[in-house]
Design a protein around this motif. Structure first.
Motif, short mmCIF file in Angstrom:
data_model
loop_
_atom_site.label_atom_id
_atom_site.label_comp_id
_atom_site.label_asym_id
_atom_site.label_seq_id
_atom_site.Cartn_x
_atom_site.Cartn_y
_atom_site.Cartn_z
N TYR A 100 63.26 -73.72 -15.92
CA TYR A 100 64.25 -74.63 -15.32
C TYR A 100 65.54 -74.66 -16.17
CZ TYR A 100 60.43 -76.27 -12.40
OH TYR A 100 59.40 -76.34 -11.50
N VAL A 101 65.36 -74.62 -17.50
CA VAL A 101 66.55 -74.59 -18.37
C VAL A 101 67.31 -73.30 -18.15
CG1 VAL A 101 67.34 -74.61 -20.76
CG2 VAL A 101 65.42 -76.05 -20.07
N ARG A 102 66.55 -72.16 -18.04
CA ARG A 102 67.22 -70.89 -17.78
C ARG A 102 67.99 -70.92 -16.47
NH1 ARG A 102 66.23 -67.10 -14.44
NH2 ARG A 102 64.18 -67.94 -13.95
N ALA A 103 67.39 -71.51 -15.43
CA ALA A 103 68.06 -71.57 -14.12
C ALA A 103 69.34 -72.41 -14.20
CB ALA A 103 67.11 -72.14 -13.07
N ALA A 104 69.24 -73.52 -14.95
CA ALA A 104 70.42 -74.37 -15.10
C ALA A 104 71.52 -73.64 -15.85
CB ALA A 104 70.05 -75.67 -15.81
N ALA A 105 71.17 -72.96 -16.93
CA ALA A 105 72.17 -72.23 -17.72
C ALA A 105 72.74 -71.07 -16.91
CB ALA A 105 71.54 -71.72 -19.01
N GLU A 106 71.86 -70.39 -16.15
CA GLU A 106 72.33 -69.27 -15.32
C GLU A 106 73.32 -69.75 -14.27
OE1 GLU A 106 70.26 -65.49 -13.04
OE2 GLU A 106 69.10 -67.30 -13.45
N GLY A 107 72.96 -70.88 -13.59
CA GLY A 107 73.89 -71.42 -12.59
C GLY A 107 75.19 -71.91 -13.23
N GLY A 108 75.10 -72.49 -14.41
CA GLY A 108 76.30 -72.96 -15.10
C GLY A 108 77.23 -71.81 -15.46
N MET A 109 76.64 -70.67 -15.93
CA MET A 109 77.47 -69.51 -16.26
C MET A 109 78.16 -68.95 -15.01
SD MET A 109 75.50 -67.29 -19.16
CE MET A 109 74.04 -66.99 -18.14
N VAL A 110 77.38 -68.90 -13.90
CA VAL A 110 77.97 -68.37 -12.67
C VAL A 110 79.13 -69.27 -12.20
CG1 VAL A 110 77.53 -67.90 -10.23
CG2 VAL A 110 75.86 -67.20 -11.95
N GLY A 111 78.89 -70.60 -12.23
CA GLY A 111 79.95 -71.53 -11.81
C GLY A 111 81.16 -71.45 -12.73
N ALA A 112 80.93 -71.34 -14.04
CA ALA A 112 82.04 -71.27 -15.00
C ALA A 112 82.85 -70.00 -14.80
CB ALA A 112 81.49 -71.35 -16.42
N LEU A 113 82.14 -68.86 -14.62
CA LEU A 113 82.85 -67.60 -14.44
C LEU A 113 83.62 -67.56 -13.12
CD1 LEU A 113 80.14 -65.10 -15.77
CD2 LEU A 113 82.33 -65.66 -16.84
N ALA A 114 83.00 -68.12 -12.07
CA ALA A 114 83.67 -68.11 -10.76
C ALA A 114 84.95 -68.96 -10.80
CB ALA A 114 82.72 -68.62 -9.69
N ASP A 115 84.83 -70.14 -11.41
CA ASP A 115 86.01 -71.01 -11.47
C ASP A 115 87.05 -70.48 -12.45
OD1 ASP A 115 85.08 -72.71 -9.54
OD2 ASP A 115 84.09 -74.06 -10.96
N TRP A 116 86.59 -69.81 -13.54
CA TRP A 116 87.56 -69.16 -14.43
C TRP A 116 88.36 -68.10 -13.68
CZ3 TRP A 116 87.33 -63.89 -15.48
CH2 TRP A 116 88.31 -63.41 -16.37
N PHE A 117 87.64 -67.32 -12.87
CA PHE A 117 88.32 -66.30 -12.09
C PHE A 117 89.30 -66.92 -11.11
CE2 PHE A 117 88.85 -63.52 -8.47
CZ PHE A 117 89.03 -62.28 -9.04
N ALA A 118 88.89 -68.03 -10.45
CA ALA A 118 89.76 -68.66 -9.45
C ALA A 118 91.02 -69.24 -10.09
CB ALA A 118 88.99 -69.74 -8.71
N VAL A 119 90.84 -69.92 -11.23
CA VAL A 119 91.99 -70.53 -11.90
C VAL A 119 92.90 -69.47 -12.47
CG1 VAL A 119 92.69 -71.99 -13.84
CG2 VAL A 119 90.79 -72.69 -12.39
N THR A 120 92.31 -68.46 -13.11
CA THR A 120 93.12 -67.40 -13.72
C THR A 120 93.88 -66.61 -12.67
OG1 THR A 120 91.52 -67.23 -15.53
CG2 THR A 120 93.05 -65.39 -15.25
N ALA A 121 93.24 -66.40 -11.51
CA ALA A 121 93.87 -65.60 -10.45
C ALA A 121 95.14 -66.25 -9.92
CB ALA A 121 92.88 -65.38 -9.31
N LEU A 122 95.29 -67.55 -10.12
CA LEU A 122 96.53 -68.21 -9.68
C LEU A 122 97.73 -67.73 -10.50
CD1 LEU A 122 95.34 -71.90 -9.26
CD2 LEU A 122 96.01 -70.33 -7.43
N PHE A 123 97.53 -67.48 -11.80
CA PHE A 123 98.66 -67.23 -12.70
C PHE A 123 98.77 -65.78 -13.17
CE2 PHE A 123 97.06 -71.58 -13.31
CZ PHE A 123 98.16 -72.29 -12.90
N LYS A 124 97.67 -65.03 -13.17
CA LYS A 124 97.72 -63.66 -13.69
C LYS A 124 96.54 -62.86 -13.12
CE LYS A 124 97.30 -65.47 -17.73
NZ LYS A 124 97.21 -65.70 -19.20
N HIS A 125 96.53 -61.57 -13.45
CA HIS A 125 95.39 -60.73 -13.08
C HIS A 125 94.27 -60.96 -14.09
CE1 HIS A 125 97.68 -58.62 -10.04
NE2 HIS A 125 98.63 -58.33 -10.93
N PRO A 126 93.07 -61.38 -13.66
CA PRO A 126 91.97 -61.61 -14.61
C PRO A 126 91.67 -60.35 -15.42
CG PRO A 126 91.44 -62.52 -12.45
CD PRO A 126 92.68 -61.71 -12.28
N MET A 127 91.71 -60.52 -16.75
CA MET A 127 91.43 -59.44 -17.70
C MET A 127 92.36 -58.25 -17.47
SD MET A 127 87.25 -59.59 -17.73
CE MET A 127 87.15 -58.46 -19.12
N GLY A 128 93.57 -58.50 -16.86
CA GLY A 128 94.54 -57.44 -16.65
C GLY A 128 94.21 -56.51 -15.51
#
Length: 429
Positions: A59-87
């Motif tokens: 259950y902890v692994r599932a929570a951490a896995e979902g948290g990483m997916v949500g964090a990466l997805a929102d990082w990509f969405a926020v970053t995509a507003l201002f620049k190309h993610p990772m160039g």
């Protein structure tokens, strides 16, 4: 060794630039969001490695896995507003730099539609009571003095900018158009007719008769001498004296009679002559021509130019002196008038209502007529911005709040991962 703080030009610590503070806050929020992502990654690694020994760590692994997916997805969405993610130039990323012109046009259209509306402006001004607020401010002595001071500065600036020759040309053209070109005879005759009909000239006639009578009484020798000078040389001197005295006495008696009798024949004849003159000035072509000839003699080209020059020099000198002297009569009266007007705006409800209505109508007209030109300032300004600089400016303004999306995405992703894993376990075992 302690570091010394660099002081500003006045010896005081420099004030941090607002953009510096916003950039620091943005970096802090980015670090928090990144730290939460790294925390989820570490938790995932430990839970993934030990879940065979401790099944509840699934259950902890599932929570951490979902948290990483949500964090990466929102990082990509926020970053995509201002620049190309990772160039990496992924389609539909770096939205703000690539579409800044469209964003500026959309912002201008939004402002024009929702803010620069005649109805919105009129309703807002109707409840603001600008006239009363302005009146309250103008009614204060300090405010009225400030208006007078600023007006004096503007007047001095206008006097410095205006060219004397240009102003003289304007005055000369106005004199020619309104004074010289129209015929003088008819208007002068009409004015004289009214004056003579109402008897306003009688005071001037009385003055002339009184001064003439006084002069005759005081100049007996002069009048008698005129008789002696013009009599034949063979006439005895005593005869000249008798004749001179007789003529003097008759002239004086006649002058006294005219002076004492308001209905004397001379006065009546003078009234008749003046009234006839007024009629001739209006209707007799010969008399009108004489008046025009006199006008041409009195006001020729040199005289008109000189008149324009003297007029402007007098006006300019008077206005300049009044503007430079805080205690001049013009400054004091203008200050008092401003203060009185402010008091009237506050106390006179009808005047304030008219002023508010005028302001509201004027603002609605300006908005309705020029709202596109006003909002074009937004469009043109954004078009001239550098794309990368625009992206950085916008990110400084809203980037801090957008980092909360990353943090919330991490938390929501963790909860979603736990829920999905729990449901799947319950269903499939």
């Amino acid at each position: 060794m302690a570091q010394t703080q660099q002081l500003g030009p006045s010896g005081t610590p420099p004030v941090p630039h607002p953009d510096s503070e916003k950039a620091a806050a943005l970096r802090r929020m980015k670090n928090i969001a990144l730290g939460l992502l790294l925390f989820m990654a570490v938790v995932f690694c430990f839970a993934f490695a030990l879940e065979h020994q401790f099944p509840w760590l699934s259950y902890v692994r599932a929570a951490a896995e979902g948290g990483m997916v949500g964090a990466l997805a929102d990082w990509f969405a926020v970053t995509a507003l201002f620049k190309h993610p990772m160039g990496i130039k992924i389609p539909h990323t770096a939205i703000i730099p690539n579409r800044k012109d469209e964003i500026g046009a959309s912002l201008a259209e939004f402002v024009e539609t929702n803010f620069l509306s005649e109805t919105v402006v009129a309703q807002k001004l109707a409840t603001t009571k600008i006239a009363q607020k302005v009146g309250t401010w103008l009614a204060k002595p300090a405010s009225a003095e400030r208006v007078a001071t600023e007006g004096a500065a503007a007047l001095r600036g206008a006097m410095a900018v205006l060219k004397d020759d240009d102003v003289k040309d304007v005055i000369e053209s106005m004199v020619r158009k309104h004074v010289l070109e129209p015929p003088w005879g008819p208007p002068i005759g009409k004015l004289a007719e009214r004056i003579f009909a109402e008897g306003h000239h009688h005071a001037l006639v009385d003055l002339l008769v009184d001064r003439s009578t006084t002069w005759i009484r005081a100049n007996h020798t002069t009048i008698s001498g005129l008789v002696s000078d013009r009599s034949p040389s063979w006439v005895p001197q005593f005869v000249d004296g008798l004749v001179g005295d007789k003529i003097y006495n008759e002239i004086y008696k006649f002058a006294r009679a005219v002076q004492d009798d308001p209905h004397h024949e001379v006065r009546l004849q003078l009234d008749s002559y003046l009234k006839d003159l007024a009629q001739e000035l209006q209707h007799d072509p010969a008399m009108i021509a004489k008046a025009e000839a006199i006008k041409a003699q009195v006001l020729g080209d040199p005289e008109v130019r000189e008149l324009a020059g003297r007029t402007w020099e007098t006006i300019k000198s008077a206005l300049t002196e009044a503007a430079e002297d805080p205690n001049s009569e013009l400054r004091l009266k203008f200050t008092a008038a401003v203060q009185e007007f402010g008091t009237r705006l506050v106390e006179d409800t009808e005047l304030a209502a008219k002023a508010n209505k005028w302001i509201s109508d004027a603002a609605a007209y300006l908005v309705g007529t020029y709202k596109h030109e006003i909002t074009s300032l937004i469009t043109e300004t954004v078009e001239h911005w550098d794309a990368e600089e625009t992206s950085q400016k916008i990110e400084l303004q809203v980037g801090k709040d957008l980092q909360f999306i990353r943090i919330n995405g991490t938390v929501v992703g963790s909860l979603a991962g736990v829920v999905i894993f729990t449901v799947a376990t319950l269903v499939f075992g």
